[in-house]
Design a protein around this motif. Structure first.
Motif, PDB file in Angstrom:
ATOM      1  N   THR A  58       0.855  -1.187   0.000  1.00 53.29           N
ATOM      2  CA  THR A  58       0.000   0.000   0.000  1.00 53.29           C
ATOM      3  C   THR A  58       0.893   1.239   0.000  1.00 53.29           C
ATOM      4  O   THR A  58       1.927   1.276   0.660  1.00 53.29           O
ATOM      5  CB  THR A  58      -0.952   0.055   1.211  1.00 53.29           C
ATOM      6  OG1 THR A  58      -0.195  -0.028   2.410  1.00 53.29           O
ATOM      7  CG2 THR A  58      -1.956  -1.075   1.173  1.00 53.29           C
ATOM      8  N   LEU A  59       0.483   2.201  -0.806  1.00 52.46           N
ATOM      9  CA  LEU A  59       1.134   3.506  -0.845  1.00 52.46           C
ATOM     10  C   LEU A  59       0.121   4.545  -0.412  1.00 52.46           C
ATOM     11  O   LEU A  59      -1.001   4.566  -0.913  1.00 52.46           O
ATOM     12  CB  LEU A  59       1.609   3.843  -2.253  1.00 52.46           C
ATOM     13  CG  LEU A  59       2.739   3.037  -2.850  1.00 52.46           C
ATOM     14  CD1 LEU A  59       3.036   3.512  -4.269  1.00 52.46           C
ATOM     15  CD2 LEU A  59       3.988   3.110  -1.997  1.00 52.46           C
ATOM     16  N   LYS A  60       0.529   5.384   0.510  1.00 53.93           N
ATOM     17  CA  LYS A  60      -0.330   6.471   0.968  1.00 53.93           C
ATOM     18  C   LYS A  60       0.340   7.784   0.594  1.00 53.93           C
ATOM     19  O   LYS A  60       1.513   8.006   0.912  1.00 53.93           O
ATOM     20  CB  LYS A  60      -0.534   6.396   2.476  1.00 53.93           C
ATOM     21  CG  LYS A  60      -1.456   7.478   3.016  1.00 53.93           C
ATOM     22  CD  LYS A  60      -1.688   7.295   4.496  1.00 53.93           C
ATOM     23  CE  LYS A  60      -2.537   8.385   5.059  1.00 53.93           C
ATOM     24  NZ  LYS A  60      -3.948   8.222   4.869  1.00 53.93           N
ATOM     25  N   LYS A  61      -0.387   8.627  -0.101  1.00 54.64           N
ATOM     26  CA  LYS A  61       0.130   9.952  -0.486  1.00 54.64           C
ATOM     27  C   LYS A  61       0.043  10.847   0.747  1.00 54.64           C
ATOM     28  O   LYS A  61      -1.044  11.146   1.233  1.00 54.64           O
ATOM     29  CB  LYS A  61      -0.708  10.502  -1.645  1.00 54.64           C
ATOM     30  CG  LYS A  61      -0.169  11.770  -2.227  1.00 54.64           C
ATOM     31  CD  LYS A  61       1.009  11.490  -3.107  1.00 54.64           C
ATOM     32  CE  LYS A  61       1.430  12.738  -3.832  1.00 54.64           C
ATOM     33  NZ  LYS A  61       2.651  12.580  -4.548  1.00 54.64           N
ATOM     34  N   LEU A  62       1.197  11.248   1.274  1.00 55.04           N
ATOM     35  CA  LEU A  62       1.233  12.078   2.475  1.00 55.04           C
ATOM     36  C   LEU A  62       1.116  13.558   2.135  1.00 55.04           C
ATOM     37  O   LEU A  62       0.458  14.316   2.832  1.00 55.04           O
ATOM     38  CB  LEU A  62       2.517  11.819   3.260  1.00 55.04           C
ATOM     39  CG  LEU A  62       2.710  10.376   3.726  1.00 55.04           C
ATOM     40  CD1 LEU A  62       4.064  10.208   4.393  1.00 55.04           C
ATOM     41  CD2 LEU A  62       1.577   9.953   4.651  1.00 55.04           C
TER      42      LEU A  62
ATOM     43  N   SER B 273       4.024   7.090   1.776  1.00 54.38           N
ATOM     44  CA  SER B 273       4.288   6.104   2.815  1.00 54.38           C
ATOM     45  C   SER B 273       4.085   4.718   2.212  1.00 54.38           C
ATOM     46  O   SER B 273       3.071   4.462   1.566  1.00 54.38           O
ATOM     47  CB  SER B 273       3.327   6.324   3.984  1.00 54.38           C
ATOM     48  OG  SER B 273       3.456   5.284   4.927  1.00 54.38           O
ATOM     49  N   TRP B 274       5.036   3.829   2.415  1.00 56.77           N
ATOM     50  CA  TRP B 274       5.069   2.478   1.837  1.00 56.77           C
ATOM     51  C   TRP B 274       4.855   1.449   2.936  1.00 56.77           C
ATOM     52  O   TRP B 274       5.509   1.505   3.982  1.00 56.77           O
ATOM     53  CB  TRP B 274       6.437   2.288   1.210  1.00 56.77           C
ATOM     54  CG  TRP B 274       6.910   0.893   0.934  1.00 56.77           C
ATOM     55  CD1 TRP B 274       7.378  -0.023   1.831  1.00 56.77           C
ATOM     56  CD2 TRP B 274       6.990   0.266  -0.347  1.00 56.77           C
ATOM     57  NE1 TRP B 274       7.757  -1.172   1.190  1.00 56.77           N
ATOM     58  CE2 TRP B 274       7.523  -1.029  -0.151  1.00 56.77           C
ATOM     59  CE3 TRP B 274       6.677   0.663  -1.637  1.00 56.77           C
ATOM     60  CZ2 TRP B 274       7.743  -1.910  -1.187  1.00 56.77           C
ATOM     61  CZ3 TRP B 274       6.897  -0.221  -2.676  1.00 56.77           C
ATOM     62  CH2 TRP B 274       7.424  -1.489  -2.450  1.00 56.77           C
ATOM     63  N   THR B 275       3.950   0.502   2.717  1.00 58.92           N
ATOM     64  CA  THR B 275       3.763  -0.616   3.632  1.00 58.92           C
ATOM     65  C   THR B 275       3.723  -1.901   2.814  1.00 58.92           C
ATOM     66  O   THR B 275       2.941  -2.018   1.879  1.00 58.92           O
ATOM     67  CB  THR B 275       2.457  -0.465   4.447  1.00 58.92           C
ATOM     68  OG1 THR B 275       2.552   0.721   5.237  1.00 58.92           O
ATOM     69  CG2 THR B 275       2.226  -1.661   5.352  1.00 58.92           C
ATOM     70  N   TYR B 276       4.589  -2.840   3.187  1.00 61.27           N
ATOM     71  CA  TYR B 276       4.647  -4.121   2.492  1.00 61.27           C
ATOM     72  C   TYR B 276       4.910  -5.232   3.495  1.00 61.27           C
ATOM     73  O   TYR B 276       5.897  -5.211   4.213  1.00 61.27           O
ATOM     74  CB  TYR B 276       5.753  -4.103   1.429  1.00 61.27           C
ATOM     75  CG  TYR B 276       6.176  -5.455   0.888  1.00 61.27           C
ATOM     76  CD1 TYR B 276       5.250  -6.338   0.335  1.00 61.27           C
ATOM     77  CD2 TYR B 276       7.505  -5.842   0.914  1.00 61.27           C
ATOM     78  CE1 TYR B 276       5.643  -7.563  -0.170  1.00 61.27           C
ATOM     79  CE2 TYR B 276       7.912  -7.067   0.397  1.00 61.27           C
ATOM     80  CZ  TYR B 276       6.977  -7.922  -0.137  1.00 61.27           C
ATOM     81  OH  TYR B 276       7.369  -9.139  -0.644  1.00 61.27           O
TER      82      TYR B 276
ATOM     83  N   LEU C   2       7.288   3.248   5.552  1.00 57.84           N
ATOM     84  CA  LEU C   2       8.572   3.766   5.081  1.00 57.84           C
ATOM     85  C   LEU C   2       8.278   4.973   4.184  1.00 57.84           C
ATOM     86  O   LEU C   2       7.448   4.891   3.276  1.00 57.84           O
ATOM     87  CB  LEU C   2       9.320   2.687   4.287  1.00 57.84           C
ATOM     88  CG  LEU C   2      10.649   3.120   3.646  1.00 57.84           C
ATOM     89  CD1 LEU C   2      11.666   3.521   4.716  1.00 57.84           C
ATOM     90  CD2 LEU C   2      11.200   1.988   2.785  1.00 57.84           C
ATOM     91  N   ILE C   3       8.943   6.083   4.429  1.00 61.89           N
ATOM     92  CA  ILE C   3       8.686   7.323   3.673  1.00 61.89           C
ATOM     93  C   ILE C   3       9.586   7.395   2.452  1.00 61.89           C
ATOM     94  O   ILE C   3      10.811   7.300   2.552  1.00 61.89           O
ATOM     95  CB  ILE C   3       8.921   8.579   4.553  1.00 61.89           C
ATOM     96  CG1 ILE C   3       8.079   8.498   5.845  1.00 61.89           C
ATOM     97  CG2 ILE C   3       8.627   9.854   3.768  1.00 61.89           C
ATOM     98  CD1 ILE C   3       6.592   8.403   5.624  1.00 61.89           C
ATOM     99  N   PHE C   4       8.950   7.548   1.286  1.00 58.00           N
ATOM    100  CA  PHE C   4       9.644   7.778   0.025  1.00 58.00           C
ATOM    101  C   PHE C   4       9.462   9.238  -0.358  1.00 58.00           C
ATOM    102  O   PHE C   4       8.363   9.799  -0.186  1.00 58.00           O
ATOM    103  CB  PHE C   4       9.054   6.900  -1.089  1.00 58.00           C
ATOM    104  CG  PHE C   4       9.572   5.498  -1.104  1.00 58.00           C
ATOM    105  CD1 PHE C   4      10.592   5.115  -1.948  1.00 58.00           C
ATOM    106  CD2 PHE C   4       9.019   4.540  -0.255  1.00 58.00           C
ATOM    107  CE1 PHE C   4      11.056   3.812  -1.961  1.00 58.00           C
ATOM    108  CE2 PHE C   4       9.484   3.240  -0.261  1.00 58.00           C
ATOM    109  CZ  PHE C   4      10.507   2.869  -1.116  1.00 58.00           C
TER     110      PHE C   4
END
Length: 186
Positions: A141-145, A151-154, A181-183
């Protein structure tokens, strides 16, 4: 009489042509509600904010994500096929010394693609086929901050190896297995 026959044939042809056109459905249509050969379109531009190149560091590795939008990506299921607008993520992972551990830029293997969004959460859900032999398959999942950060969750569903996997295949999952994890956009 000939004119009536021609009109009936013309109406029949128009009906056939119109019925062959693909049905256009919104992005988050449930799989059970997607008919064969339909198009699942990003009508509200929910995918566009995620497009770009992003970087993060995790456990000494530098991860670069290349996120693009692919329109009309063919999806094949057991009993139907359809076309979907999707995010596709290819990536490069380098270790602390700059050595490339995995690079999927020029490959259709090991990439991730979106299954849907949750616009009210600024979230996109992606599927990862896993690395060689399917190791590490699962959901990302990617969340647009904000305009520059994701934000990355795997968390992989399985790290087991298929029986038909060659003994010498690299079964390492290089993607960061972590939450939030912040990209940063480059």
């Amino acid at each position: 009489m000939k004119i009536i026959t021609k009109i009936i044939i013309l109406i029949g042809l128009i009906t056939i042509v119109n019925s062959c056109k693909a049905q256009i459905l919104p992005l988050n249509t449930a799989l059970d509600n997607i008919p064969n050969n339909a198009q699942v379109k990003d009508l509200n531009n929910e995918l566009n904010p995620f497009i770009g190149t992003y970087k993060a560091n995790f456990e000494g590795n530098e991860i670069t994500l290349f996120i693009t939008k692919e329109e009309n990506k063919l999806e094949k299921r057991v009993n139907k096929q359809f076309y979907r607008d999707a995010l596709v993520i290819k990536y490069i992972i380098k270790n602390v010394n700059g050595l490339v551990l995995q690079d999927t830029q020029n490959s259709s293997l090991n990439q991730l693609y979106s299954l849907g969004t949750r616009p009210y959460e600024n979230l996109v859900i992606l599927y990862y086929y896993g690395t060689n032999c399917g190791v590490g398959w699962g959901k990302v999942t990617l969340k647009k901050l904000n305009s520059t950060q994701l934000s990355w969750t795997y968390n992989p569903n399985s790290t087991s190896v298929r029986d038909d996997c060659p003994a010498n295949a690299d079964k390492t999952v290089y993607l960061p297995e972590t939450d939030n994890l912040i990209f940063t956009k480059q």
